[in-house]
Design an enzyme around this catalytic site. Sequence first.
Site, PDB file in Angstrom:
ATOM      1  CG  HIS A  24      -4.376   1.416  -3.782  1.00 49.63           C
ATOM      2  ND1 HIS A  24      -4.318   2.617  -4.445  1.00 49.63           N
ATOM      3  CD2 HIS A  24      -5.574   1.403  -3.138  1.00 49.63           C
ATOM      4  CE1 HIS A  24      -5.437   3.294  -4.207  1.00 49.63           C
ATOM      5  NE2 HIS A  24      -6.202   2.584  -3.420  1.00 49.63           N
ATOM      6  CG  HIS A  81     -14.052   6.711  -1.955  1.00 52.94           C
ATOM      7  ND1 HIS A  81     -14.301   6.148  -3.185  1.00 52.94           N
ATOM      8  CD2 HIS A  81     -12.731   6.472  -1.698  1.00 52.94           C
ATOM      9  CE1 HIS A  81     -13.181   5.583  -3.634  1.00 52.94           C
ATOM     10  NE2 HIS A  81     -12.228   5.759  -2.753  1.00 52.94           N
ATOM     11  CD  GLU A  83      -9.705   2.347  -2.554  1.00 48.00           C
ATOM     12  OE1 GLU A  83      -9.734   3.536  -2.934  1.00 48.00           O
ATOM     13  OE2 GLU A  83      -8.757   1.568  -2.831  1.00 48.00           O
ATOM     14  CG  ASP A  85      -9.288   3.399   2.058  1.00 47.46           C
ATOM     15  OD1 ASP A  85     -10.182   3.128   1.241  1.00 47.46           O
ATOM     16  OD2 ASP A  85      -8.456   4.304   1.868  1.00 47.46           O
ATOM     17  CG  HIS A 148      -9.160   7.526  -6.102  1.00 43.65           C
ATOM     18  ND1 HIS A 148      -8.593   6.306  -6.329  1.00 43.65           N
ATOM     19  CD2 HIS A 148      -9.692   7.444  -4.870  1.00 43.65           C
ATOM     20  CE1 HIS A 148      -8.749   5.533  -5.273  1.00 43.65           C
ATOM     21  NE2 HIS A 148      -9.412   6.214  -4.375  1.00 43.65           N
ATOM     22  CG  ASP A 167      -9.448   8.550  -1.125  1.00 41.08           C
ATOM     23  OD1 ASP A 167      -9.035   8.379   0.037  1.00 41.08           O
ATOM     24  OD2 ASP A 167      -9.941   7.633  -1.802  1.00 41.08           O
ATOM     25  CE1 TYR A 195      -4.008   9.529  -0.210  1.00 43.21           C
ATOM     26  CE2 TYR A 195      -4.721  11.109  -1.865  1.00 43.21           C
ATOM     27  CZ  TYR A 195      -5.015  10.134  -0.926  1.00 43.21           C
ATOM     28  OH  TYR A 195      -6.324   9.771  -0.718  1.00 43.21           O
ATOM     29  CG  HIS A 228      -6.155   8.483   3.381  1.00 42.92           C
ATOM     30  ND1 HIS A 228      -6.270   7.331   4.128  1.00 42.92           N
ATOM     31  CD2 HIS A 228      -6.776   8.224   2.206  1.00 42.92           C
ATOM     32  CE1 HIS A 228      -6.932   6.413   3.442  1.00 42.92           C
ATOM     33  NE2 HIS A 228      -7.258   6.931   2.267  1.00 42.92           N
TER      34      HIS A 228
END
Length: 405
Positions: A24, A81, A83, A85, A148, A167, A195, A228
């Site tokens: 981030h 998700h 995002e 990544d 999130h 996540d 995290y 992750h």
Amino acid sequence: MAVVEVKDNVYWVGAVDWQSRYFHGVIYTTHRGTTYNAYLVIGEKYKALIDTVYTPFSEVLVSHLKELVDPTEIDYVVVNHVEIDHLGALPRVMELCPQAKIFCSQRATWPIKKHFGERGWDMTVVGTGDVLDLGGKTIQFIEAPMLHWPDSMFSYIPEDRLLLPNDAFGQHLASSGRFDDEVDNAILMDEAAKYYANILLPFSSLVDRKLKEIAKLGIEIDTIAPSHGVIWRKDPNQIITAYQSWANGLETPGRVFPEVVVVFDTMWGSTEKMAEAISDELSRQGLRVSLYNIGKSDDSDIIREVLEAKAVIVGSSTINNAMLPSLSPFLYGLVGLKPKGKMGAAFGSHGWRGGAVPQIAAMLADAGMELVGDGLAIQWVPDAADLEASRDLARQVASILASQG
Ligand code: FEO
């Protein structure tokens, strides 16, 4: 890194990023690297890829898929998700299997198009209760907004009692082993706490609600495979219990953590003397304390400690009628993260004119903390009375904590 069988015909096909040191942007340090986990589920009739990887690792994902199947035969791609990544390798995957149907939440459709443009991909919107039948294996979808991001979704394979929550329950931890029993448990829980503190903390009430909803749905879980870090197969209950504690501001079973975190910056050493008197007195009062000079410390590591601490005491010298700017990222971080149930206190030394202490106190209040006093501001170099006042602030904090049991 080879592909790894997670369950019968469910494989980890992601990438290990040993070199990642920031996430981030630069606000979250990943001292131990990270992983981008993607999973291939092979049913009797159909094959589904659950999530992809960060863009630079696209070819790692493709080579992992090729170890198991002909990627052109992938029938479904689940996007839990959006995002980057996890979404970054989607165009590369879709290049190989353009006929594949993408399954995602309603809120994910627009960002997918914003990221990659109109590609003519076949996208199906799914929500809680929808099921994808692969033949002998099914994927159930559970919407998880704000865990999130608004688009976030969990996938669940009931035949394997396997939850794939993207996540949630993750850790930024690169390792050669893919499972919780293949890494040191103290390191694993520390990374899981960091995290949670840096990513999920502001959504704690939703975390708590989601955990209760999952319990209500009667979902049986014997493995949790996040996007992750390592997969929780030995003791998934360890991370579920920790999330229940973190979401509710409770003590985490089995973890020893600082009860008070003292953070400061100092121009000429006076605020430092106060910080040392405060932390010394706190420890004399029997409390576990961490003391950080912000200029020599890592904000996201301190935030991890704030997660499990009961009080946060922040000090600064005054410059230009304000706190030292070095404290801003940490304090603005707290304001955004809004940790539950913490006490806060401010202190500092100034020369001719103050300003830092009320500013810090206001920010701690903005972060949702209950303030102890109005803040302790002294002038110039602390004398014996000033140091005693610093110790007195520590005793006040200790006394309130003792009264809370
Ligand atoms: Fe790991 Fe929200 O991306």
